[in-house]
Enzyme design. Structure first.
Site, mmCIF file in Angstrom:
data_model
loop_
_atom_site.group_PDB
_atom_site.id
_atom_site.type_symbol
_atom_site.label_atom_id
_atom_site.label_comp_id
_atom_site.label_asym_id
_atom_site.label_seq_id
_atom_site.Cartn_x
_atom_site.Cartn_y
_atom_site.Cartn_z
ATOM 1 N N ILE A 152 1.141 -14.309 -8.033
ATOM 2 C CA ILE A 152 0.014 -14.746 -7.200
ATOM 3 C C ILE A 152 -0.161 -13.771 -6.042
ATOM 4 C CG2 ILE A 152 0.347 -17.193 -7.757
ATOM 5 C CD1 ILE A 152 1.597 -17.428 -4.834
ATOM 6 N N TYR A 197 3.284 -9.549 -1.016
ATOM 7 C CA TYR A 197 3.154 -9.126 -2.424
ATOM 8 C C TYR A 197 3.877 -7.786 -2.658
ATOM 9 C CZ TYR A 197 0.575 -8.221 -6.825
ATOM 10 O OH TYR A 197 0.216 -7.971 -8.125
HETATM 11 N N1 CAA Z 1 -5.966 0.899 5.726
HETATM 12 C C1 CAA Z 1 -6.227 0.905 7.070
HETATM 13 N N2 CAA Z 1 -7.036 0.001 7.649
HETATM 14 C C2 CAA Z 1 -7.596 -0.914 6.874
HETATM 15 C C3 CAA Z 1 -7.382 -0.967 5.472
HETATM 16 C C4 CAA Z 1 -6.544 0.005 4.926
HETATM 17 N N3 CAA Z 1 -6.291 0.036 3.617
HETATM 18 N N4 CAA Z 1 -8.087 -2.000 4.978
HETATM 19 C C5 CAA Z 1 -8.720 -2.584 6.009
HETATM 20 N N5 CAA Z 1 -8.426 -1.923 7.149
HETATM 21 C C6 CAA Z 1 -8.915 -2.210 8.493
HETATM 22 C C7 CAA Z 1 -10.411 -2.351 8.492
HETATM 23 O O1 CAA Z 1 -11.016 -1.067 8.578
HETATM 24 C C8 CAA Z 1 -10.637 -3.180 9.747
HETATM 25 O O2 CAA Z 1 -10.498 -2.377 10.891
HETATM 26 P P1 CAA Z 1 -11.526 -2.557 12.119
HETATM 27 O O3 CAA Z 1 -11.363 -3.992 12.549
HETATM 28 O O4 CAA Z 1 -11.005 -1.566 13.128
HETATM 29 O O5 CAA Z 1 -12.843 -2.241 11.552
HETATM 30 C C9 CAA Z 1 -9.420 -4.109 9.753
HETATM 31 O O6 CAA Z 1 -8.437 -3.487 8.916
HETATM 32 C C10 CAA Z 1 -9.743 -5.475 9.187
HETATM 33 O O7 CAA Z 1 -10.211 -5.312 7.842
HETATM 34 P P2 CAA Z 1 -10.875 -6.492 7.045
HETATM 35 O O8 CAA Z 1 -12.239 -6.756 7.577
HETATM 36 O O9 CAA Z 1 -10.758 -6.228 5.576
HETATM 37 O O10 CAA Z 1 -9.914 -7.692 7.505
HETATM 38 P P3 CAA Z 1 -9.767 -9.119 6.938
HETATM 39 O O11 CAA Z 1 -8.802 -9.820 7.817
HETATM 40 O O12 CAA Z 1 -11.083 -9.748 6.662
HETATM 41 O O13 CAA Z 1 -9.070 -8.869 5.508
HETATM 42 C C11 CAA Z 1 -7.450 -8.225 3.962
HETATM 43 C C12 CAA Z 1 -7.841 -8.233 5.448
HETATM 44 C C13 CAA Z 1 -7.273 -9.668 3.462
HETATM 45 C C14 CAA Z 1 -6.115 -7.541 3.872
HETATM 46 C C15 CAA Z 1 -8.522 -7.511 3.156
HETATM 47 O O14 CAA Z 1 -8.714 -6.222 3.666
HETATM 48 C C16 CAA Z 1 -8.143 -7.396 1.693
HETATM 49 O O15 CAA Z 1 -8.260 -8.337 0.930
HETATM 50 N N6 CAA Z 1 -7.694 -6.203 1.288
HETATM 51 C C17 CAA Z 1 -7.334 -5.942 -0.113
HETATM 52 C C18 CAA Z 1 -5.887 -6.138 -0.327
HETATM 53 C C19 CAA Z 1 -5.600 -5.750 -1.754
HETATM 54 O O16 CAA Z 1 -5.784 -4.624 -2.181
HETATM 55 N N7 CAA Z 1 -5.110 -6.696 -2.516
HETATM 56 C C20 CAA Z 1 -4.841 -6.435 -3.906
HETATM 57 C C21 CAA Z 1 -5.018 -7.693 -4.680
HETATM 58 S S1 CAA Z 1 -4.937 -7.373 -6.415
HETATM 59 C C22 CAA Z 1 -3.347 -7.097 -6.674
HETATM 60 O O17 CAA Z 1 -2.517 -7.190 -5.833
HETATM 61 C C23 CAA Z 1 -2.982 -6.684 -8.079
HETATM 62 C C24 CAA Z 1 -2.156 -5.474 -8.082
HETATM 63 O O18 CAA Z 1 -0.969 -5.551 -8.348
HETATM 64 C C25 CAA Z 1 -2.802 -4.170 -7.825
#
Ligand code: CAA
Length: 240
Positions: free
Chosen positions: A85, A147
């Site tokens: 998850i 994760y």
């Molecule tokens: N590196 C640096 N900064 C980042 C970043 C990154 N990779 N991603 C986001 N940020 C920054 C944004 O630019 C933003 O900065 P500012 O406020 O200065 O503009 C800040 O972080 C907040 O970003 P969000 O608006 O995205 O924040 P949020 O709280 O709404 O969401 C999060 C945060 C939940 C982590 C969201 O970014 C997210 O879902 N990210 C994806 C995570 C991911 O890749 N999950 C994989 C799931 S699938 C899986 O896991 C399967 C597998 O095995 C591959």
């Protein structure tokens, strides 16, 4: 008699594709699932496999579930630890429950299933355990301390158990998928996902059957000399 394979989280996404491939390889396949009854019914009917419900994060439920499978289907020779998850969020927003639930299910599930099935494999002198890790356990991922830690733990668990299983004919390997076209990845906010896909050299998400193909090889007779390894299937996104 056909060998019995259990795939955790086997009724949807990558798990379902793994069930399909292992069945085609001649295994008697059992899919474990946690709660989605419709998906379980559909997978059971369409693939012609037995489905068993239990929570892989629950130690006793794994012991009892695997004992039932052994009695009703046969001794388990292959375990694919696929169930997992996400509870994404940056650390300052992540609750202890979000941390704990991911560790309990993703990493704890591997321990629980191995405790249930490894002793029998060891006694019979043959076994295959394939653990589904992740690119995010290798490289880390913003918003996934839980994760990434659990998946990274899976890679360590794999290498340690591989050493214990080797002299008994039990191989233990991991696959580290990249971003695959599943419900889990579809839950990533579209703008974030777009940026992630832009960094995949192959230029697209992976498909579940591309992971299943790797599992199928690692479970085969031919793969007896492959143990403790991690096969990265990620479109070139991370070269480890
Ligand atoms: N590196 C640096 N900064 C980042 C970043 C990154 N990779 N991603 C986001 N940020 C920054 C944004 O630019 C933003 O900065 P500012 O406020 O200065 O503009 C800040 O972080 C907040 O970003 P969000 O608006 O995205 O924040 P949020 O709280 O709404 O969401 C999060 C945060 C939940 C982590 C969201 O970014 C997210 O879902 N990210 C994806 C995570 C991911 O890749 N999950 C994989 C799931 S699938 C899986 O896991 C399967 C597998 O095995 C591959």
């Amino acid at each position: 008699m056909a060998r019995v394979a259990i795939v955790t989280g086997g009724t949807r996404g990558i798990g379902r594709a793994i069930c399909e491939h292992l069945k085609a390889d001649g295994f008697t396949v059992v899919a474990n699932y946690a709660g989605n009854e419709d998906a379980a019914r559909q997978a059971g009917e369409e693939l012609g496999i037995a489905t068993y419900k239990w929570d892989v994060g629950d130690h006793q439920a794994c012991l009892d579930g695997c004992e039932r499978v052994a009695k009703e289907v046969g001794p388990v020779d292959v375990v694919v630890n696929n169930a997992g998850i996400t509870r994404d969020g940056t650390l300052h927003r992540m609750s202890f429950e979000d941390w704990n639930e991911v560790m309990r299910i993703n990493l704890g599930g591997c321990f629980n299933m191995a405790k249930a099935c490894f002793p029998g494999m060891r006694e019979r002198g043959w076994g295959r355990i394939v653990n589904i890790g992740s690119i995010n356990g290798q490289a880390g991922q913003y918003g996934q301390v839980n994760y990434a830690a659990a998946k990274s733990g899976i890679h360590g668990f794999t290498k340690a158990l591989a050493q214990e299983g080797a002299k008994f004919g039990v191989t233990v390997n991991a696959i580290a998928p990249g971003y695959i076209d599943t419900d889990m990845v579809a839950a990533v906010p579209p703008a974030v996902l777009e940026k992630i896909v832009a960094r995949i050299p192959v230029g697209r998400l992976g498909q579940a059957h591309e992971i299943a193909r790797g599992v199928s090889f690692l479970c085969s007779e031919d793969a007896g000399f492959v143990t403790g390894s991690t096969l990265s299937i990620n479109g070139g996104q991370h070269m480890y």
